[in-house]
Design a protein around this motif. Structure first.
Motif, PDB file in Angstrom:
ATOM      1  N   ALA A 275     -92.322 -25.766  96.775  1.00  0.00           N
ATOM      2  CA  ALA A 275     -91.530 -25.546  97.997  1.00  0.00           C
ATOM      3  C   ALA A 275     -90.693 -24.275  97.896  1.00  0.00           C
ATOM      4  CB  ALA A 275     -90.636 -26.751  98.256  1.00  0.00           C
ATOM      5  N   HIS A 276     -90.343 -23.852  96.679  1.00  0.00           N
ATOM      6  CA  HIS A 276     -89.466 -22.684  96.524  1.00  0.00           C
ATOM      7  C   HIS A 276     -90.176 -21.528  95.836  1.00  0.00           C
ATOM      8  CE1 HIS A 276     -86.655 -25.975  97.171  1.00  0.00           C
ATOM      9  NE2 HIS A 276     -85.890 -25.077  97.713  1.00  0.00           N
ATOM     10  N   ARG A 277     -91.506 -21.587  95.803  1.00  0.00           N
ATOM     11  CA  ARG A 277     -92.248 -20.626  94.989  1.00  0.00           C
ATOM     12  C   ARG A 277     -91.942 -19.173  95.360  1.00  0.00           C
ATOM     13  NH1 ARG A 277     -98.621 -21.152  94.188  1.00  0.00           N
ATOM     14  NH2 ARG A 277     -98.457 -21.478  96.413  1.00  0.00           N
ATOM     15  N   GLU A 278     -91.861 -18.899  96.664  1.00  0.00           N
ATOM     16  CA  GLU A 278     -91.639 -17.502  97.052  1.00  0.00           C
ATOM     17  C   GLU A 278     -90.256 -17.030  96.612  1.00  0.00           C
ATOM     18  OE1 GLU A 278     -92.723 -17.616 101.206  1.00  0.00           O
ATOM     19  OE2 GLU A 278     -94.370 -16.262 100.716  1.00  0.00           O
ATOM     20  N   ARG A 279     -89.254 -17.895  96.842  1.00  0.00           N
ATOM     21  CA  ARG A 279     -87.894 -17.510  96.449  1.00  0.00           C
ATOM     22  C   ARG A 279     -87.778 -17.363  94.944  1.00  0.00           C
ATOM     23  NH1 ARG A 279     -82.605 -19.972  97.945  1.00  0.00           N
ATOM     24  NH2 ARG A 279     -81.949 -17.939  97.261  1.00  0.00           N
ATOM     25  N   LEU A 280     -88.582 -18.161  94.224  1.00  0.00           N
ATOM     26  CA  LEU A 280     -88.483 -18.133  92.765  1.00  0.00           C
ATOM     27  C   LEU A 280     -89.355 -17.035  92.162  1.00  0.00           C
ATOM     28  CD1 LEU A 280     -88.554 -21.977  92.088  1.00  0.00           C
ATOM     29  CD2 LEU A 280     -86.671 -20.446  91.527  1.00  0.00           C
ATOM     30  N   ALA A 281     -89.852 -16.129  93.020  1.00  0.00           N
ATOM     31  CA  ALA A 281     -90.791 -15.114  92.517  1.00  0.00           C
ATOM     32  C   ALA A 281     -90.244 -14.337  91.323  1.00  0.00           C
ATOM     33  CB  ALA A 281     -91.156 -14.147  93.627  1.00  0.00           C
ATOM     34  N   GLY A 282     -88.941 -14.104  91.297  1.00  0.00           N
ATOM     35  CA  GLY A 282     -88.380 -13.317  90.193  1.00  0.00           C
ATOM     36  C   GLY A 282     -87.716 -14.174  89.135  1.00  0.00           C
ATOM     37  N   THR A 283     -87.880 -15.486  89.213  1.00  0.00           N
ATOM     38  CA  THR A 283     -87.134 -16.390  88.325  1.00  0.00           C
ATOM     39  C   THR A 283     -88.093 -17.123  87.391  1.00  0.00           C
ATOM     40  OG1 THR A 283     -85.624 -16.750  90.172  1.00  0.00           O
ATOM     41  CG2 THR A 283     -85.466 -18.303  88.339  1.00  0.00           C
ATOM     42  N   PRO A 284     -87.887 -17.059  86.090  1.00  0.00           N
ATOM     43  CA  PRO A 284     -88.761 -17.813  85.196  1.00  0.00           C
ATOM     44  C   PRO A 284     -88.605 -19.315  85.415  1.00  0.00           C
ATOM     45  CG  PRO A 284     -87.361 -16.299  83.957  1.00  0.00           C
ATOM     46  CD  PRO A 284     -86.876 -16.295  85.364  1.00  0.00           C
ATOM     47  N   VAL A 285     -89.729 -20.028  85.337  1.00  0.00           N
ATOM     48  CA  VAL A 285     -89.728 -21.471  85.574  1.00  0.00           C
ATOM     49  C   VAL A 285     -90.339 -22.155  84.355  1.00  0.00           C
ATOM     50  CG1 VAL A 285     -90.669 -23.301  87.023  1.00  0.00           C
ATOM     51  CG2 VAL A 285     -89.915 -21.152  88.058  1.00  0.00           C
ATOM     52  N   LEU A 286     -89.575 -23.062  83.772  1.00  0.00           N
ATOM     53  CA  LEU A 286     -90.006 -23.779  82.572  1.00  0.00           C
ATOM     54  C   LEU A 286     -89.978 -25.265  82.911  1.00  0.00           C
ATOM     55  CD1 LEU A 286     -90.613 -23.746  79.522  1.00  0.00           C
ATOM     56  CD2 LEU A 286     -88.184 -23.425  79.093  1.00  0.00           C
ATOM     57  N   MET A 287     -91.144 -25.908  82.789  1.00  0.00           N
ATOM     58  CA  MET A 287     -91.224 -27.324  83.159  1.00  0.00           C
ATOM     59  C   MET A 287     -91.212 -28.189  81.903  1.00  0.00           C
ATOM     60  SD  MET A 287     -91.383 -27.919  86.365  1.00  0.00           S
ATOM     61  CE  MET A 287     -91.357 -26.898  87.825  1.00  0.00           C
ATOM     62  N   MET A 288     -90.696 -29.409  82.055  1.00  0.00           N
ATOM     63  CA  MET A 288     -90.708 -30.351  80.930  1.00  0.00           C
ATOM     64  C   MET A 288     -91.525 -31.562  81.385  1.00  0.00           C
ATOM     65  SD  MET A 288     -86.681 -30.277  79.973  1.00  0.00           S
ATOM     66  CE  MET A 288     -86.056 -30.533  81.622  1.00  0.00           C
ATOM     67  N   THR A 289     -92.401 -32.011  80.517  1.00  0.00           N
ATOM     68  CA  THR A 289     -93.223 -33.146  80.918  1.00  0.00           C
ATOM     69  C   THR A 289     -93.527 -34.067  79.741  1.00  0.00           C
ATOM     70  OG1 THR A 289     -95.352 -33.788  81.825  1.00  0.00           O
ATOM     71  CG2 THR A 289     -95.320 -31.744  80.594  1.00  0.00           C
ATOM     72  N   ALA A 290     -93.743 -35.334  80.059  1.00  0.00           N
ATOM     73  CA  ALA A 290     -94.237 -36.250  79.035  1.00  0.00           C
ATOM     74  C   ALA A 290     -95.717 -35.919  78.840  1.00  0.00           C
ATOM     75  CB  ALA A 290     -94.061 -37.682  79.510  1.00  0.00           C
ATOM     76  N   TYR A 291     -96.299 -36.411  77.744  1.00  0.00           N
ATOM     77  CA  TYR A 291     -97.676 -36.057  77.433  1.00  0.00           C
ATOM     78  C   TYR A 291     -98.606 -36.327  78.615  1.00  0.00           C
ATOM     79  CZ  TYR A 291    -101.932 -35.374  74.876  1.00  0.00           C
ATOM     80  OH  TYR A 291    -103.142 -34.886  74.481  1.00  0.00           O
ATOM     81  N   ALA A 292     -98.336 -37.453  79.315  1.00  0.00           N
ATOM     82  CA  ALA A 292     -99.202 -37.853  80.431  1.00  0.00           C
ATOM     83  C   ALA A 292     -99.194 -36.844  81.574  1.00  0.00           C
ATOM     84  CB  ALA A 292     -98.757 -39.216  80.939  1.00  0.00           C
ATOM     85  N   GLY A 293     -98.200 -35.956  81.609  1.00  0.00           N
ATOM     86  CA  GLY A 293     -98.105 -35.035  82.750  1.00  0.00           C
ATOM     87  C   GLY A 293     -98.696 -33.664  82.466  1.00  0.00           C
TER      88      GLY A 293
END
Ligand SMILES: Nc1ncnc2c1ncn2[C@@H]1O[C@H](COP(=O)(O)OP(=O)(O)OP(=O)(O)O)[C@@H](O)[C@H]1O
Length: 450
Positions: free
Chosen positions: A70-88
């Motif tokens: 939903a915010h991909r365009e605004r986040l164009a200049g912002t690094p994104v680091l996701m956290m997930t359990a193994y299943a994800g």
């Protein structure tokens, strides 16, 4: 320790996990806003773009994936680091393909997490030797965002106080973009009389109004496939706001008095020093237009939070002015340099340029002194010949404390460790020096910072 750490939006619903992550990141000197779910994170993103988004994939009211998309365009200049359990992991890989930067599998290894955060934040900076706008960390961060945004066609909104270099940033964006060989057209929305603005922007047909002796192309047409830079966009009168909205939505327009519909092919970059959110709130600026313009938001910091740029820019302005001068001007004397570093630059880079230009024109020797730069008033005590030592020390202390607080987003613990003093000492200094945290509109206690 890194010289500037940046601000992280942490999205994690688990109170234990979130609390521990926030604490570790703050101990490392990062500013942390902690959102406990997708809706809270969306609100935080709307208020202010972080330097890094660290989000769990599973959230009670949505998912990290939906939030990112939903915010991909605004986040164009912002690094994104996701956290997930193994299943994800499958979902995390999908997200990498969609533009997220990295992901971590739970349970998290703290050293791994901190290493990746640091690496991603470092990537956001332009290397000092490549920096065009200035050597300070805040402006190199801006430049990195512009470089990343240059390849996109999305509208970009430049915010910043007057004279900070918004037009310079817009020109750099254009120069770095695939549109660089096409026109860059700048329109100052505040400088053109309201009744002429429409025909200036959209053009007019012959006979459209009294005085329209010939057909004229407007800025939107002359920009062709280049960049249309709308400066002081907050000053657009309401009828023009509606027309600009149509231009952005339909990507077409008509000349005044004309029936033909012309395609709009330029990239739109808007700038303002006004608080557009407040103008929307009090009904002076259309919310739908702000939404269209504010796809990628870049804030140019004022000169007072990037003192490293002052002398660098001053030398650049001096070289330009000296090239035009008939006398030889060699540089600034040591007191002039200290005075420039101590001055608050309320008019930002424009004030600096004006002072240097005037000093070069009026100085009577090869070296520019304090009086050449500040003939009108005495700058902050540091650097002036007649300041007492006590005044000089207080000014230097005030400046160091203010810079550390600003750089850490008023994270007192991080600022204290940067300055090499204890938290309570720093609290005492903040009180004694009369420093106050700038108020951010809409900041909720839930997004609290240490
Ligand atoms: N990084 C920079 N490098 C070189 N010159 C700069 C830089 N930043 C600003 N300037 C100079 O400072 C002056 C003001 O810059 P600019 O017009 O881009 O500011 P602005 O933020 O658009 O101002 P306003 O809000 O008044 O429209 C210009 O003369 C510009 O060339």
């Amino acid at each position: 320790m890194p010289s500037d750490r940046g601000r992280i939006l942490l999205v994690e619903d688990d109170p234990v996990m979130g609390g521990s992550l926030a604490q570790r990141l703050r101990l490392k000197g990062y500013g942390v806003d902690w959102a406990h779910g997708a809706a809270e994170a969306a609100a935080a993103l709307a208020r202010r773009l972080p330097d890094l988004l660290l989000s769990d994939l599973r959230l009670p009211d949505g998912s990290g994936e939906e939030l990112f998309l939903a915010h991909r365009e605004r986040l164009a200049g912002t690094p994104v680091l996701m956290m997930t359990a193994y299943a994800g992991i499958d979902q995390a890989i999908r997200l990498l393909k969609a533009g997220a930067d990295d992901f971590l599998v739970k349970p998290l290894e703290t050293a791994d997490l901190l290493g990746r955060v640091e690496a991603l934040l470092a990537r956001r900076l332009v290397a000092p030797e490549d920096a065009v706008l200035g050597p300070s960390v805040p402006i190199r961060r801006v430049e990195a965002m512009l470089r990343r945004a240059a390849t996109s066609d999305s509208p970009l909104l430049l915010l910043g106080e007057t004279g900070t270099g918004k037009e310079v940033a817009a020109r750099l964006l254009h120069a770095l973009s695939p549109r660089a060989r096409l026109p860059f057209i700048a329109v100052n929305c505040a400088a053109i009389p309201a009744d002429l603005l429409e025909s200036e922007v959209f053009g007019h047909e012959r006979g459209a109004f009294t005085g329209a002796a010939a057909r004229r192309e407007g800025y939107a047409e002359r920009a062709a496939g280049g960049t249309l830079f709308l400066d002081e966009v907050a000053e657009l009168p309401p009828p023009l706001q509606a027309k600009l909205l149509r231009l952005l939505e339909a990507r077409e327009f008509s000349r005044v008095g004309g029936t033909a519909t012309l395609p709009y092919r330029a990239r739109t970059v808007a700038a303002t020093n006004a608080d557009l959110d407040a103008r929307v709130h009090d009904g002076r600026f259309r919310a739908d237009l702000l939404y269209r313009l504010d796809v990628i938001r870049v804030e140019i910091p004022p000169m007072r939070v990037r003192p490293e740029d002052v002398v660098h820019l001053a030398r650049h302005f001096l070289d330009n002015a000296a090239g035009r001068a008939t006398r030889t001007v060699r540089g600034f004397d040591a007191q002039a340099v200290s005075a420039m570093e101590a001055h608050a630059w309320p008019g930002n880079a424009r004030e600096l340029r004006n002072r240097v230009d005037r000093a070069v024109a009026l100085a009577d020797g090869p070296w520019i002194g304090v009086a050449d730069l500040f003939p009108d008033h005495r700058p902050d005590p540091t650097g002036t010949a007649d300041a007492t030592l006590a005044e000089v020390l207080v000014a230097a202390e005030r400046r160091a404390v203010a810079n550390a607080l600003e750089a850490t987003g008023w994270d007192v613990g991080a600022a204290a460790s940067r300055l090499g003093v204890g938290r309570s000492t720093l609290f005492e200094k903040v009180r004694r020096l009369g420093l106050a945290r700038p108020i951010e509109p809409g900041t909720s206690p839930a997004s609290g910072t240490a």
